[in-house]
Write a protein that holds these residues in place. Structure first.
Motif, PDB file in Angstrom:
ATOM      1  N   VAL A  33       0.750  -1.499   0.283  1.00 44.07           N
ATOM      2  CA  VAL A  33       0.099   0.531   0.113  1.00 44.07           C
ATOM      3  C   VAL A  33       0.541   1.785   0.226  1.00 44.07           C
ATOM      4  O   VAL A  33       0.388   2.218   0.515  1.00 44.07           O
ATOM      5  CB  VAL A  33      -1.105   0.115   1.084  1.00 44.07           C
ATOM      6  CG1 VAL A  33      -1.856  -0.650   1.187  1.00 44.07           C
ATOM      7  CG2 VAL A  33      -0.242  -0.066   2.720  1.00 44.07           C
ATOM      8  N   GLY A  38      -0.818   0.265  -5.449  1.00 46.48           N
ATOM      9  CA  GLY A  38      -1.549   0.082  -4.100  1.00 46.48           C
ATOM     10  C   GLY A  38      -1.286  -1.497  -3.846  1.00 46.48           C
ATOM     11  O   GLY A  38      -2.634  -1.477  -3.074  1.00 46.48           O
ATOM     12  N   TYR A  39      -1.700  -2.482  -4.745  1.00 47.03           N
ATOM     13  CA  TYR A  39      -1.137  -3.706  -4.739  1.00 47.03           C
ATOM     14  C   TYR A  39      -0.287  -4.146  -5.051  1.00 47.03           C
ATOM     15  O   TYR A  39       0.881  -3.788  -5.552  1.00 47.03           O
ATOM     16  CB  TYR A  39      -2.251  -4.404  -5.049  1.00 47.03           C
ATOM     17  CG  TYR A  39      -3.380  -4.120  -6.550  1.00 47.03           C
ATOM     18  CD1 TYR A  39      -2.800  -4.787  -7.156  1.00 47.03           C
ATOM     19  CD2 TYR A  39      -3.416  -3.335  -7.031  1.00 47.03           C
ATOM     20  CE1 TYR A  39      -1.999  -4.915  -8.816  1.00 47.03           C
ATOM     21  CE2 TYR A  39      -3.348  -3.120  -8.151  1.00 47.03           C
ATOM     22  CZ  TYR A  39      -3.275  -3.925  -8.887  1.00 47.03           C
ATOM     23  OH  TYR A  39      -3.284  -3.682 -10.632  1.00 47.03           O
ATOM     24  N   PRO A 201      -6.218   2.318   4.085  1.00 47.34           N
ATOM     25  CA  PRO A 201      -5.317   2.139   2.951  1.00 47.34           C
ATOM     26  C   PRO A 201      -5.286   0.943   1.948  1.00 47.34           C
ATOM     27  O   PRO A 201      -4.413   1.112   1.400  1.00 47.34           O
ATOM     28  CB  PRO A 201      -3.951   2.296   4.038  1.00 47.34           C
ATOM     29  CG  PRO A 201      -4.258   1.687   5.385  1.00 47.34           C
ATOM     30  CD  PRO A 201      -5.378   1.636   5.096  1.00 47.34           C
ATOM     31  N   THR A 202      -5.706  -0.339   2.420  1.00 49.58           N
ATOM     32  CA  THR A 202      -5.434  -1.152   1.661  1.00 49.58           C
ATOM     33  C   THR A 202      -6.935  -1.325   0.530  1.00 49.58           C
ATOM     34  O   THR A 202      -6.873  -2.249  -0.409  1.00 49.58           O
ATOM     35  CB  THR A 202      -6.270  -2.480   2.463  1.00 49.58           C
ATOM     36  OG1 THR A 202      -7.311  -2.402   3.068  1.00 49.58           O
ATOM     37  CG2 THR A 202      -4.740  -2.782   3.261  1.00 49.58           C
ATOM     38  N   GLY A 204      -8.221   1.174  -2.736  1.00 49.44           N
ATOM     39  CA  GLY A 204      -8.005   2.094  -3.778  1.00 49.44           C
ATOM     40  C   GLY A 204      -8.548   2.895  -4.025  1.00 49.44           C
ATOM     41  O   GLY A 204      -9.582   1.614  -4.797  1.00 49.44           O
TER      42      GLY A 204
END
Length: 375
Positions: A33, A38-39, A201-202, A204
């Motif tokens: 993150v 983001g992954y 935060p996980t 998007g």
């Protein structure tokens, strides 16, 4: 009728769980993150190639595995337990099902194979400035330019997987109380994608602004489509919630065996045993409601609106309770950045807002029950 996983579905769950245990521990999640997109792209590729995660509910003729949303639900629950960030909810469920429900054969043939393979990330631009996923209105307007030519203007918010999207599926007004679904290229000069910071935060999110962007119509009148899609999305979110609730319970039970006060593990205190038993009840009842909603979503049966509304309301509140207890029973360490309890807490509050808050779904459930009651 018993809602339980088959042997094959249990094996699928075990496979995903073991993979995530190796590739998506706390450190891996935090690293993923912290940087674009983001992954973990490597993990996502593995999930799609070896497990077929993104294509489970996509028909074989479009490059998918030809299973159902129940199998996708199984994967989502395991990813919820690991708090793994991925495009599965936004692209593999929401966008893929939007395309299938649109019935647009050319778009399905062209876009779904990439979504199933995980090489294409599609995002549905739906929520308006008020942060609601309405099925009969939106803040994006579509102007007909003649034949199949349309231009879109306005802003969509809370776009799942928007920052990483290769394709945008846009909900836009086509007339008074009429909405359509359009395909838009996010790389176009009349499209601006702005990442939106999220409590969790996980997940998007992005705001997408359209300024006369050209759009390809997939469904000009999509009110019925959006109603079904909203129920499917709500049911899918509950899988993440059940997984996160299981994570919170497991963390708390493990900690209660390690933390010692007055010369005893705190898990031996009767009062805390009762609280953890209550957490277990929340997890198991939430899982039952979630699986029932997934079963209806896979079949698109008449009970889907009621089961989706019940599951989303129940699972949201169950996870909030479990997350709260997780923080309280861990004590001060739970509110530190280094501990994962704060991630469970953030997941609880973020997902309770996605596709409708609990009180909104209770109201929907009430209307369905009253409407079905004999007069």
């Amino acid at each position: 009728m018993a809602f339980a996983l088959s042997d094959e579905q249990n094996e699928l769950a075990a496979t995903v769980r073991h993979l995530l245990a190796r590739r998506s521990d706390s450190g891996a999640v935090r690293r993923a993150v912290a940087q674009a997109p983001g992954y973990d792209e490597g993990l996502w590729k593995t999930l799609c190639e070896q497990v077929g995660a993104a294509g489970l509910a996509i028909p074989e003729r479009y490059g998918g595995a030809g299973f159902t949303l129940v199998e996708t639900h199984v994967v989502l629950e395991q990813m919820g337990a690991a708090l793994t960030p991925s495009p599965l909810l936004g692209s593999g469920v929401l966008a893929a099902q939007a395309l299938l429900l649109s019935g647009h054969e050319e778009a399905c043939t062209r876009l779904l194979p990439g979504i199933a393979e995980g090489t294409r990330v599609a995002a549905v631009c739906w929520a308006g400035e008020d942060g609601r996923w309405s099925t009969d209105r939106g803040d994006v307007r579509a102007a007909h330019q003649g034949e199949d030519s349309w231009s879109l203007s306005g802003t969509a918010t809370l776009v799942l997987d928007g920052p990483a999207a290769d394709t945008l599926l846009v909900v836009a007004m086509t007339g008074p109380r009429r909405v359509g679904l359009f395909e838009v290229d996010p790389a176009g000069e009349r499209v601006r994608v702005t990442p939106t910071p999220a409590m969790d935060p996980t997940i998007g999110l992005a705001a997408v602004q359209f300024d006369g962007a050209p759009g390809v119509p997939l469904a000009v009148d999509a009110v019925g489509l959006l109603g079904t899609l909203h129920d499917i999305a709500a049911a899918a979110v509950t899988a993440l919630q059940v997984g996160a609730a299981q994570r919170g319970l497991d963390m708390t039970v493990a900690y209660s065996k390690e933390r010692v006060q007055f010369g005893r593990p705190i898990g031996s205190f009767q009062a805390l045993k009762h609280r953890m038993a209550d957490m277990l009840v929340e997890v198991e009842t939430a899982r039952s409601a979630s699986w029932a909603a997934a079963w209806s979503a896979a079949r698109l049966d008449s009970g889907l609106p009621e089961r989706a509304a019940l599951a989303k309301a129940w699972c949201s509140e169950a996870l909030n309770k479990v997350a709260s207890e997780t923080v309280q029973m861990h004590g001060g360490i739970a509110i530190t950045w280094e501990h994962d309890a704060q991630l469970v807490f953030k997941r609880a509050h973020a997902t309770s807002q996605l596709f409708g808050q609990p009180h909104e779904h209770r109201r929907r459930l009430f209307r369905h029950v009253i409407g079905a009651a004999p007069r």
